[in-house]
Write a protein that holds these residues in place. Structure first.
Motif, PDB file in Angstrom:
ATOM      1  N   PRO A 181      33.370  -6.367  -6.130  1.00  0.00           N
ATOM      2  CA  PRO A 181      32.538  -5.653  -7.108  1.00  0.00           C
ATOM      3  C   PRO A 181      32.507  -4.154  -6.805  1.00  0.00           C
ATOM      4  O   PRO A 181      32.641  -3.334  -7.726  1.00  0.00           O
ATOM      5  N   THR A 185      33.577  -1.094  -9.204  1.00  0.00           N
ATOM      6  CA  THR A 185      32.685  -0.005  -9.573  1.00  0.00           C
ATOM      7  C   THR A 185      33.363   1.323  -9.271  1.00  0.00           C
ATOM      8  O   THR A 185      33.334   2.260 -10.073  1.00  0.00           O
ATOM      9  N   SER A 245      21.326 -10.237  -8.802  1.00  0.00           N
ATOM     10  CA  SER A 245      22.314 -10.434  -9.865  1.00  0.00           C
ATOM     11  C   SER A 245      22.263  -9.333 -10.908  1.00  0.00           C
ATOM     12  O   SER A 245      22.613  -9.530 -12.049  1.00  0.00           O
ATOM     13  N   GLY A 247      23.903  -6.359 -11.077  1.00  0.00           N
ATOM     14  CA  GLY A 247      25.163  -5.763 -11.511  1.00  0.00           C
ATOM     15  C   GLY A 247      25.089  -4.255 -11.395  1.00  0.00           C
ATOM     16  O   GLY A 247      23.991  -3.695 -11.391  1.00  0.00           O
ATOM     17  N   VAL A 298      33.118  -5.321 -15.069  1.00  0.00           N
ATOM     18  CA  VAL A 298      31.776  -5.160 -14.486  1.00  0.00           C
ATOM     19  C   VAL A 298      30.749  -5.944 -15.298  1.00  0.00           C
ATOM     20  O   VAL A 298      29.923  -6.676 -14.768  1.00  0.00           O
ATOM     21  N   SER A 299      30.886  -5.785 -16.611  1.00  0.00           N
ATOM     22  CA  SER A 299      29.901  -6.442 -17.481  1.00  0.00           C
ATOM     23  C   SER A 299      30.015  -7.938 -17.380  1.00  0.00           C
ATOM     24  O   SER A 299      29.011  -8.653 -17.230  1.00  0.00           O
ATOM     25  N   ARG A 301      31.282  -9.694 -15.069  1.00  0.00           N
ATOM     26  CA  ARG A 301      30.842 -10.194 -13.780  1.00  0.00           C
ATOM     27  C   ARG A 301      29.300 -10.212 -13.699  1.00  0.00           C
ATOM     28  O   ARG A 301      28.691 -11.175 -13.270  1.00  0.00           O
ATOM     29  N   ALA A 302      28.728  -9.108 -14.206  1.00  0.00           N
ATOM     30  CA  ALA A 302      27.267  -9.057 -14.155  1.00  0.00           C
ATOM     31  C   ALA A 302      26.657 -10.160 -15.013  1.00  0.00           C
ATOM     32  O   ALA A 302      25.731 -10.865 -14.595  1.00  0.00           O
ATOM     33  N   GLN A 305      27.145 -13.391 -13.416  1.00  0.00           N
ATOM     34  CA  GLN A 305      26.175 -13.560 -12.340  1.00  0.00           C
ATOM     35  C   GLN A 305      24.809 -13.962 -12.901  1.00  0.00           C
ATOM     36  O   GLN A 305      24.146 -14.880 -12.420  1.00  0.00           O
TER      37      GLN A 305
END
Lengths: 660, 161, 470
Positions: A181, A185, A245, A247, A298-299, A301-302, A305
């Motif tokens: 992650p 980023t 979680s 993100g 990123v989104s 994954r967030a 999560q």
């Protein structure tokens, strides 16, 4: 055919197909090194391709060798994918293999079991782009090798020209998804800075709100360091929904929600963030595709999560609910048990209080009764002395004694005597007075009737004293009897008492509950029974409850039978039966429930707990209490061991333990 | 014609005590005792033979075999006793019995045991007076057993002779 | 109480030996004059004699109720000596309706009014309230209280029947009796009421039935006495005898310091009906007392309250039903008996049996009074008057004495009999209370009655003469 070390198992790709398709497949998978689609990995030299026409053949084939099968390619022939895979699955090595379906059919309704069993790893339509099938097969084989033979040197050889393992994705976004992650980023920020130039880092202390729930959001924050929690205010207060979680990009979700913040984002540590306005984000996205990919990664994954977190929460919630339900049931059960225990305790406390009260009363009554009894004798003695001094002493003493010792006679007999006297003296009132004066002889009556007027009154007074003394004595004796009964009934509990006459206990109870049994005819049928060892006071409760229940079942008039006998030398049996309406089976079944009463019905257990307590007491005497009922009435049977309860029996019946 | 009072009580000492406490009435009304219900009916037969009138029954509630209330209910079915005043003398009667006695037997009074003799006599006097007034009997033969002031109006309409 | 659906058997009273004997003797007495020829007596006279003897026996023995005998007399007269006789008589006889008319004789009408007023007084509690009010001046001292009680009893008794007065006054006195210690005081008080009620009954024509019987007989002879006239003749004797009785009883029984608390509370009914009644009763008494002024006969006046009270619905059918009809009919029987004796000539024959002229007049009067007193001591006063009044009136025809005087004297003599519990209902009530024994009643009754009788026979005629009342 292969140049791998002989110690390594042969790897085979099996093609289950026939005809042209079989040839095409063999050709494709066995094709040379030049791959028009991309990559230059070779299958040749690593796996050998074997073609069979039927699944059965494949099974036979593998069972004969020790070769491993990383991949099976099936044709989607009529006959059924499920059936084919079922057949393949007979061989363990085939069951482990990845499976590709190559089909020319537009619709398959024969692959449900395969999907359900996770036995289908890919579906390829005919015709396929040349090389695509091979590529696909190659990735499957690489993935299979990494999973099943990670140490095999061939596993490492399956890499593409960028030294990337063959099974890994090639697109930027999928790769970003697989990266760390923080790395993503960084890549995102780097991509952004490529467009916007260096972005200033904002350092914030804990407790700073980055977004406000329900407020507009005009930008996003990229968190480089530190943690941010997402809170949402709800009806039940502020809830912290995400912390781990969150993100790295805060405010992104609100872009899908009319730019209203769904959460309040609050820093929980010192954080380093980069602020991007919507315009800046827009520009970065437009100008640099990598921003989009990184942002998406990123989104996703967030979101993933958060989704996992929320799914986990959902699961936890359901688990908790289940537990809660179970707990609630246990609690209700415990409450029920407690309530029953409480009722029994109350009832026992009542009995205990009554017992103490009765014992107290019995004790207190003793003295007055003794005084009464003695007073009656003293009056008699003193009067005898007094009377002798009276001119008519002998006659008076005679009247007194006669009246006192007059044997009980029925009222009808008394009337007859009065009639005789009335015939003699010709006046009913006079005859009544003469009789009251203990005169029964007509001649005496005539003499007195014609004698001085005061004489009858005098005799009447003397006889009245005699009657009064007798009634005093009788009354005192009856109170003494009641006191004795009360004392044995209310005997303080302690160790079991030896040598107790069951009949005595029943008689005491009958005497003390006479008012509750009014109207019922009592028949006693007592057999010779051995004396037993017991808690007489507790058994008194048993007799009381059974007798009162019987009387209440009769509701006024009827017949109660008390039978005692000894079924064997070690036991005493007491049966108390009534000829009331009996109980239907379902009522009978519940009769021992502590709270059971049928108020509207024909059966009433006024004490409510009576039977429950009776049974507990009997059981604590190691005895048995049973209840039978039919249309001709109800019978309660108590069987008590002569030996009595074990010594360690506590003095009072214990309430049931919850759950017991 | 004499007015009669019947005491129905199974326990001898209590019966004797009741009869003695009502001794004041002797000579003015006829006092009879019975120990059980069959004997009570025998007394009623005898009263009827003698032309006397059963004005009042004092019944114990608890009697062998039957309850005093049952007997009082039965009295309503006999023309000789339908107008008899009924008093329950008892140490114990549950509410059910009392309600039944009032509703079904037309119970007039209830005397709890142990009784106060003056109260007992006053109840008997009142009940006899009610009986005489209700049935417009000639009060003079029984006047000393009655509440004289209350029966005087009965005499007003009597006229000289 | 449960609904009364039973009808208890109404048992007939069993006849006593005396009553059975009365029936037998009565039958014999009835048959003898019919079967035996009596010299000097016409057949009608013989039949009347049979009726008369039967009436004597039945009234004395009470073999049948007094009123039944009275009705029997009328029936027998109609069947035997009227124009409707079963066996016709040769002589002129009265019409049957003349005998029946006794039931509505003016005296009966007068009594009807008196009864209705008396019952109204009871209905509105007027008697009791009047008693309470009038007692007030007498409160304080036991003897004075007794005097008050006696005077008020007598006063009420003049207008209300003796029995009703006794009942009313006993209701007042019983609470006093209850708190008095047992002993002479109770006896004295319990005797004072019936004595006063008996004596008070002589005061007015409506005071007691013998008065009415005498009045009826006198009116039949055309020698009627007005309401006020009767009072002038009788009240002096009443007052004197009453005072004597008070003196006697208080001296014998009531110590001056006897505690005696009178209930003097009064609450007059002020309902419109009660007020109408007060007005009607007051007006009636006023009209009775003022007969010389307006000349309306007391019977007519007596009918006024009947009409007035019924018309105003102050009293109704139930009140009429409650009237003492047996007493009225007993009086009617007496009047019919007198009429029969006069009409058949039986009186003349009876008179001829004894040479009355040979006796001194005073002795004769004394004798009449003694017979009246004695007979009514053991039998009903009204029955005595029924028997004696016609006889004595016929006696008067041959003697130098006013018939009115004889009639009044005989009636008053009957009212003075009070020696036994059975003599009068007031005595029976007093005896039934248990406060008075026969002995005390006899002694005092004889003393009071004897005193009154002697005054009546010896002093009163002279006083009347002197005052010119006759």
């Amino acid at each position: 055919m292969t140049d791998v070390a002989p110690s390594l198992p042969t790897l085979r790709v099996i093609i289950v197909a026939d005809g042209a398709l079989a040839a095409a497949l063999t050709d494709e998978l066995g094709a040379g090194a030049d791959d028009p689609i991309g990559g230059s990995a070779h299958l040749t030299g690593i796996v050998e391709v074997v073609q069979v026409e039927h699944a059965e053949e494949a099974v036979e084939l593998v069972s004969a060798t020790t070769a491993e099968v990383p991949l099976v390619v099936l044709s989607g022939r009529p006959g059924g994918v499920d059936h084919t895979i079922d057949t393949l699955d007979r061989a363990p090595s085939l069951r482990r293999a990845s499976t590709l379906l190559v089909t020319d059919r537009a619709v398959h309704d024969d692959a449900a079991r395969a999907i359900d069993g996770d036995r289908l790893d890919g579906v390829i339509a005919i015709p396929w782009t040349a090389g695509a099938l091979r590529l696909h097969a190659r990735s499957q084989i690489a993935r299979w090798l990494r999973a099943h033979l990670p140490d095999d040197p061939r596993t490492g050889s399956l890499i593409d020209d960028t030294e990337r393992p063959l099974e890994l994705p090639d697109s930027e976004m999928l790769r970003d998804l697989e990266r760390e992650p923080a790395a993503v980023t960084e890549r995102l920020l780097a991509a952004i800075e490529r467009v916007l130039g260096p972005r200033p880092r904002l350092h914030l202390p804990p407790g700073i709100r980055l977004t406000h729930q329900g407020e507009g959001v005009n930008g996003v924050l990229v968190v480089l360091r530190g943690s941010v929690a997402l809170d949402r205010s709800t009806r039940v207060g502020d809830l912290r929904l995400h912390h781990g979680s969150t993100g790295p990009v805060v405010g992104l979700l609100s872009l899908a929600q009319q730019r209203r913040a769904f959460f309040t984002a609050r820093t929980t540590t010192d954080v380093e963030v980069v602020h991007l306005s919507l315009e800046q984000l827009d520009r970065a996205l437009r100008s640099e595709p990598e921003v989009g990919a990184a942002m998406a990664a990123v989104s996703i994954r967030a979101l993933a999560q958060r989704l996992r977190r929320s799914e986990q929460l959902q699961v936890e919630k359901i688990e908790l609910n289940r537990e809660l339900d179970a707990e609630r049931e246990r609690l209700a059960d415990a409450l029920h048990q407690l309530e029953q225990a409480r009722l029994e305790l109350v009832e026992q406390a009542r009995f205990a209080t009554l017992g103490e009260l009765a014992a107290g009363i019995a004790h207190e009554l003793n003295n007055p009764v003794a005084a009464l009894d003695r007073a009656a004798s003293y009056i008699t003695e003193d009067l005898e002395r007094l009377v002798t001094s009276h001119p008519q002493g002998p006659a008076l003493a005679q009247a007194l004694t006669t009246a006192r010792d007059r044997p009980p006679s029925s009222t009808a007999e008394e009337r007859e005597q009065r009639r005789v006297l009335e015939a003699a003296v010709g006046d009913r009132e006079l005859a009544r007075r003469l009789l009251a004066a203990a005169v029964t002889d007509p001649d005496d009556a005539r003499r007195l009737a014609t004698g001085p007027a005061g004489e009858i009154a005098l005799l009447e007074a003397a006889a009245g004293i005699g009657t009064a003394i007798r009634n005093l004595e009788v009354g005192a004796a009856r109170i003494s009897g009641l006191v004795a009964s009360l004392r044995s009934y209310a005997r303080p509990d302690g160790d079991p008492v030896e040598d107790v006459d069951v009949h005595q206990g029943i008689e005491d109870t009958l005497r003390l509950t006479a008012h509750r049994l009014a109207g019922a005819r009592i028949t006693r049928d007592y057999d010779e029974v051995p004396r037993i060892r017991c808690h007489p006071g507790q058994l008194g409760q048993v007799w009381t409850n059974l007798l009162v229940n019987a009387a209440e079942a009769l509701d006024g008039e009827g017949h109660i039978r008390v039978l005692t006998d000894a079924p064997d030398p070690e036991h005493v049996r007491v049966r108390i039966s009534d000829d009331g309406p009996g109980m239907p089976p379902d009522v009978l079944k519940r009769a021992f429930e502590p709270r059971f009463t049928t108020k509207q019905g024909t059966v009433r257990y006024g004490l409510g707990l009576g039977l429950a307590i009776a049974r507990r007491v009997v059981e604590q005497h190691d005895g048995r209490l049973s209840l039978e009922a039919d249309a001709s009435g109800t019978t309660a049977t108590v069987i008590l061991p002569v030996a009595g309860p074990a010594d360690d029996t506590t003095s009072r019946p214990q309430p049931p333990s919850p759950g017991g | 014609m004499q007015l009669a009072v019947l005491i129905l009580e199974d326990e001898r000492p209590v019966r004797e005590a009741l009869a003695r406490d009502l001794g004041h009435f002797g000579g003015h009304v006829r006092i009879e005792v019975a120990e059980d219900v069959p004997d009570a009916w025998a007394v009623i037969d005898e009263l009827d033979r003698d032309g006397d009138r059963l004005a009042l029954v004092l019944a114990d509630h608890r009697l062998p075999g039957t309850s005093g209330v049952d007997f009082l209910v039965l009295l309503l079915d006999d023309p000789r006793t339908v107008h008899t005043r009924k008093v329950l003398v008892t140490g114990q009667a549950d509410q059910q019995d009392t309600i039944r006695a009032v509703n079904d037997a037309g119970l007039d009074r209830y005397i709890p045991k142990p009784w106060n003799p003056d109260e007992l006599r006053s109840v008997v006097r009142d009940q006899l007076t009610d009986h005489v007034i209700e049935h417009r009997l000639d009060p003079l033969p029984h006047l000393q057993a009655l509440d004289a002031a209350r029966v005087m109006p009965l005499l007003r309409t009597r006229g000289d002779r | 109480m449960p609904t009364d659906v039973h009808h208890p058997r109404s048992t007939l009273p069993r006849p006593t030996h005396l009553q059975l004997a009365g029936l037998v003797v009565g039958l014999i007495a009835f048959l003898v004059p019919l079967l035996v020829d009596i010299p000097g007596l016409e057949p009608a006279g013989q039949r009347m004699l049979a009726i008369f003897l039967l009436a004597i026996v039945l009234w004395v023995t009470e073999a049948v109720p007094l009123v039944a005998t009275a009705m029997l007399v009328i029936l027998l007269e109609v069947l035997m000596i009227s124009d409707q006789a079963l066996v016709a008589l040769p002589e002129d006889v009265l019409a049957a309706s003349d005998y029946f008319a006794a039931l509505a004789d003016p005296v009966i009408v007068l009594f009807l009014g008196g009864f209705l007023i008396a019952d109204g007084a009871a209905k509105f509690d007027l008697d009791r309230n009047l008693a309470a009010v009038m007692l007030r001046p007498f409160a304080g001292n036991a003897r004075r209280s007794v005097l008050g009680l006696m005077l008020i009893t007598a006063m009420l008794s003049m207008f209300v029947s003796n029995t009703a007065t006794t009942a009313t006054m006993f209701a007042v006195v019983i609470p006093i009796l209850a708190v008095l210690p047992a002993g002479p005081a109770r006896t004295g008080l319990a005797l004072a009421i019936p004595v006063a009620a008996n004596v008070g009954g002589i005061g007015t024509p409506v005071g007691s039935p013998p008065n009415a019987i005498a009045l009826g007989a006198l009116e039949a002879r055309g020698e009627g006495v007005s309401f006020l006239g009767w009072m002038l003749l009788a009240v002096p004797l009443m007052v004197v005898v009453l005072l004597f009785a008070w003196w006697l009883l208080t001296r014998r029984y009531i110590a001056p310091d006897t505690p005696m608390a009178l209930d003097l509370s009064s609450s007059f009914d002020r309902s419109p009906a009660a007020i109408v009644f007060y007005v009607v009763a007051g007006a009636t008494v006023l009209l009775w007392l003022t007969e010389p002024l307006h000349g309306i006969s007391s019977s007519t006046v007596g009918f006024v309250p009947v009409v007035a009270l019924l018309a105003t619905q102050v009293m109704g059918g139930d009140d009429i039903k409650a009237l003492q009809w047996p007493v009225l009919w007993l009086v009617a029987g007496g009047i019919a008996l007198g009429a029969g004796i006069g009409a058949t000539g039986l009186d003349t024959w009876l008179l001829g049996l004894v040479a009355w002229e040979a006796l001194p007049l005073t002795l004769l009067v004394l004798l009449l009074v003694a017979v009246g007193l004695g007979l009514s001591t053991v039998i009903s006063n009204s029955a005595t008057a029924n028997l004696l009044v016609p006889l004595s009136l016929s006696l008067a025809t041959g003697l130098p004495i006013d018939a009115t005087a004889i009639g009044v004297i005989v009636a008053l003599a009957c009212a003075l009999a009070m020696a036994l519990p059975i003599s009068t209902p007031p005595n029976a009530v007093a005896y039934a209370t248990g406060e008075v024994d026969t002995r005390a009643m006899a002694t005092n009754g004889l003393l009071v009655g004897g005193f009154g009788a002697v005054l009546l026979a010896t002093v009163l005629p002279r006083v009347w003469d002197r005052l010119g009342l006759l």
